[in-house]
Design an enzyme around this catalytic site. Structure first.
Site, PDB file in Angstrom:
ATOM      1  N   MET A 144       0.851  -1.197   0.000  1.00 45.08           N
ATOM      2  CA  MET A 144       0.000   0.000   0.000  1.00 45.08           C
ATOM      3  C   MET A 144       0.874   1.230   0.000  1.00 45.08           C
ATOM      4  SD  MET A 144      -2.820   1.672   0.205  1.00 45.08           S
ATOM      5  CE  MET A 144      -4.026   0.427   0.600  1.00 45.08           C
ATOM      6  N   CYS A 145       0.550   2.163  -0.862  1.00 45.27           N
ATOM      7  CA  CYS A 145       1.302   3.408  -0.938  1.00 45.27           C
ATOM      8  C   CYS A 145       0.365   4.553  -1.255  1.00 45.27           C
ATOM      9  CB  CYS A 145       2.385   3.326  -2.018  1.00 45.27           C
ATOM     10  SG  CYS A 145       3.584   2.015  -1.739  1.00 45.27           S
ATOM     11  N   GLY A 146       0.849   5.751  -0.972  1.00 47.82           N
ATOM     12  CA  GLY A 146       0.194   6.955  -1.448  1.00 47.82           C
ATOM     13  C   GLY A 146       1.033   7.509  -2.577  1.00 47.82           C
ATOM     14  N   ASN A 151       1.396   1.601  -6.479  1.00 45.20           N
ATOM     15  CA  ASN A 151       0.561   1.289  -5.317  1.00 45.20           C
ATOM     16  C   ASN A 151      -0.153  -0.013  -5.629  1.00 45.20           C
ATOM     17  OD1 ASN A 151      -1.074   1.286  -3.039  1.00 45.20           O
ATOM     18  ND2 ASN A 151      -2.603   2.610  -3.979  1.00 45.20           N
TER      19      ASN A 151
END
Length: 636
Positions: free
Chosen positions: A1-3, A79
């Site tokens: 998970m990333c922004g 992401n």
């Protein structure tokens, strides 16, 4: 998970930072608390400037800060999770693996082939320096959020971001449609000072539709999400991505058509475990059920094992709790979807590791006056809990007395009953049943501060109810029972499993029964096809933003590509039988699977939406419709 975020300015009128909202930056960092970096790329001829912002939640392989840049000045933001299709070694990070593969692509067709091969949720932004191209998009189901925001005509700027802010003064954001992947020729746009997007749509490998028909349909759909001054074109080579699932089987057998036309209300069986057992006597049905459980089991396995486990980390929240911390949590109501996911996760999560069951409840309006309606609903839940021990019935019975807690909503009751079933299934596992209690005051405060921005750009009453419920549940702050005492606990799990997708594929909603009564199995097939087609814009982007806000990753086993393809291969009669009563007919194949897994009372619980089970829908207004625009999501 990333922004992930990319801001592009095609004009030198403003600094690139003028287009990057600091509040957006803060929300991106909440999604990726383990690493935050920015990179600015300025190009003189033609003149454009790009800001890339990457925020990482470390879940697998070596910690890999983003954005990534290679020697050829290509830049990558990712992401996603690669569960299959492209090999990722146990010690590798999938961001690096994807970037390496992209660097080897020498044509548009190569890039499309790479993304067509992926299995798992993703959104990405890729700057291809040699071509001055910006590629971006979401996976086929839209399981990862990506928004786009375009400035007015004179500014010639745009933004791609995992999450935005609901600010009236800003230009309207929209979710990037999960209709394919997009490319922008920045050199051409900088020269013309206008934005044009090129689309590469998804296409089933076996379809009767021509490329021309596909492109006409998808252009019409995607254009609705764009301002008038942004042009959208199909790629000149008419290249497509290969859809990762097979089309829906629309076959209607004579027997199922005949059942649909017959009023079976007088002959419907009583809802009981024995009814399910009767279906499993048929060898063909039992074989299909086991095939379904096998493919779903594999989907859960991928999602609970593919994550980084630090063996030195111990939980310090509660004395007496297993010294190992939970890495996996389940959004848990005790209903059929969450029960099956929890039971399958139990097969693969290391036994010494707890599993957190996140159960949310909103304080009922009248704490001191328990109405007959509330008592009746709890009595019904008790009657469905046919296989709990006598002591559990006494516990539940006590709850109905004068001391009924203001948080004993239907999902709390079924959740506790579900916990008993899971404990019976595996007494050696530590099951942390986390009771998450939300007051009206806290709901209003956190909605204003935070949740309204995460739900945005969606804005209905339904979005508000579900979004708020999922935000508090996935935060994981509540109480667990240890040695007869309720003690504060905060779930440390970074992976949150959710059962979304089961109802959409297996006719779990009440609207499916209405459709079936009006239009029969053919109409139901069309409805289910529509459900899965709109799940990206209706549910998954929102849920990804909501859960990601806590530095956690949403994982959706029911929307695994293999699970969807298996269910799509079956005729509707093998998945659901809506001539049967609630609690059996909807999601029939899943209920039969639950029975085979050893689950009991939960296998015949009727569908109850989270907004009703948690009681959030009754907390603030009783006269709203789900599709109404929600005034509480507006900022004043």
């Amino acid at each position: 998970m990333c922004g992930i975020c990319c801001v592009v300015a095609l004009s030198s009128q403003h600094s690139i930072h003028d287009y990057f909202n600091e509040d957006v930056h803060c929300r991106l960092r909440r999604r990726g608390p383990d690493s935050s970096q920015q990179l600015i790329k300025s190009v003189c001829e033609p003149s454009y400037e790009c800001l890339f912002s990457g925020h990482v939640l470390h879940l697998r392989g070596l910690m890999t800060p983003q954005p990534l840049e290679d020697v050829n000045n290509n830049i990558f933001l990712w992401n996603g999770e690669i569960f299959n299709g492209v090999h990722v070694g146990d010690s590798e990070n999938d961001t690096e693996v994807m970037f390496r593969h992209l660097a080897l692509c020498s044509s548009e067709a190569d890039i499309l082939s790479l993304f067509s091969s992926l299995r798992g949720p993703w959104s990405f932004i890729y700057y291809q320096a040699s071509q001055h191209s910006l590629w971006f998009g979401r996976d086929y189901f839209g399981r990862r959020s990506l928004l786009w925001q375009f400035s007015n005509v004179s500014d010639s700027a745009f933004c791609l971001t995992s999450v935005s802010v609901n600010v009236e003064s800003c230009n309207q954001c929209q979710e990037v449609p999960a209709s394919g992947i997009f490319r922008i020729d920045l050199r051409d746009c900088a020269t013309t000072k206008s934005l044009s997007l090129t689309l590469f749509p998804w296409k089933y490998s076996c379809t009767e539709e021509t490329e021309e028909e596909i492109f006409v349909d998808v252009l019409d759909q995607v254009s609705k999400y764009l301002p008038n001054h942004i042009s959208l074109v199909v790629n000149e080579s008419k290249l497509c991505l290969r859809a990762p699932v097979i089309p829906l089987n629309r076959t209607i057998s004579e027997a199922s058509a005949e059942r649909a036309s017959t009023d079976s209300s007088n002959t419907s069986p009583v809802v009981s475990i024995e009814t399910l057992q009767g279906y499993l006597v048929e060898e063909h049905k039992k074989k299909l059920v086991h095939q379904f459980i096998d493919v779903l089991d594999e989907a859960v396995k991928r999602r609970v094992l593919l994550l980084f486990r630090d063996e030195d980390q111990r939980t310090k929240e509660v004395q007496g709790v297993s010294h190992r911390k939970a890495h996996v949590a389940v959004l848990f109501s005790g209903g059929i979807d969450s029960m099956v996911i929890a039971a399958l996760a139990d097969r693969h999560v290391p036994l010494e590791e707890p599993i957190d069951l996140l159960n949310v409840a909103f304080m009922t309006k009248e704490q001191t006056k328990q109405t007959g309606t509330t008592k009746n609903s709890i009595n019904q839940e008790m009657q469905l809990d046919l296989h709990c021990g006598q002591e559990n019935h006494k516990d539940l019975g006590a709850k109905i007395g004068d001391h009924l807690s203001c948080f004993d909503v239907p999902d709390r009751i079924t959740g506790r009953a579900g916990l008993k079933e899971l404990e019976a299934l595996n007494p050696s596992r530590t099951w942390n049943f986390v009771e998450i209690n939300v007051t009206l005051k806290e709901l209003k405060e956190m909605r204003r501060q935070c949740i309204t921005h995460l739900i945005y750009p969606l804005d209905t009453v339904l979005d508000d109810s579900i979004g708020c419920a999922i935000w508090f549940a996935s935060r994981g702050e509540g109480y667990i029972s240890k040695q007869g005492e309720m003690k504060p606990y905060k779930s440390p799990a970074k992976v949150v499993l959710t059962g979304i997708g089961a109802d959409e594929q297996l006719a779990g909603y009440s609207r499916h029964r209405v459709c079936f009564r009006k239009y029969g199995p053919e109409g139901l097939n069309k409805e289910l096809e529509m459900e899965l087609g709109r799940i990206s814009s209706r549910n998954l982007g929102r849920d990804d933003r909501i859960i990601g806000d806590h530095g956690k990753e949403a994982r959706f086993p029911f929307i695994d590509e293999d699970v969807v393809s298996f269910l799509n291969s079956l005729p509707i009669s093998e998945k659901a039988d809506l001539t049967l009563p609630r609690g059996i007919g909807e999601k029939l194949i899943l209920r039969l699977g639950a029975k085979e897994l050893g689950l009991k009372a939960s296998s015949i619980l009727p569908k109850r939406a989270v907004q009703f089970g948690s009681r959030i829908a009754k907390l603030e207004s009783n006269n709203e419709k789900a599709y109404h625009t929600c005034s509480r999501l507006k900022l004043f």
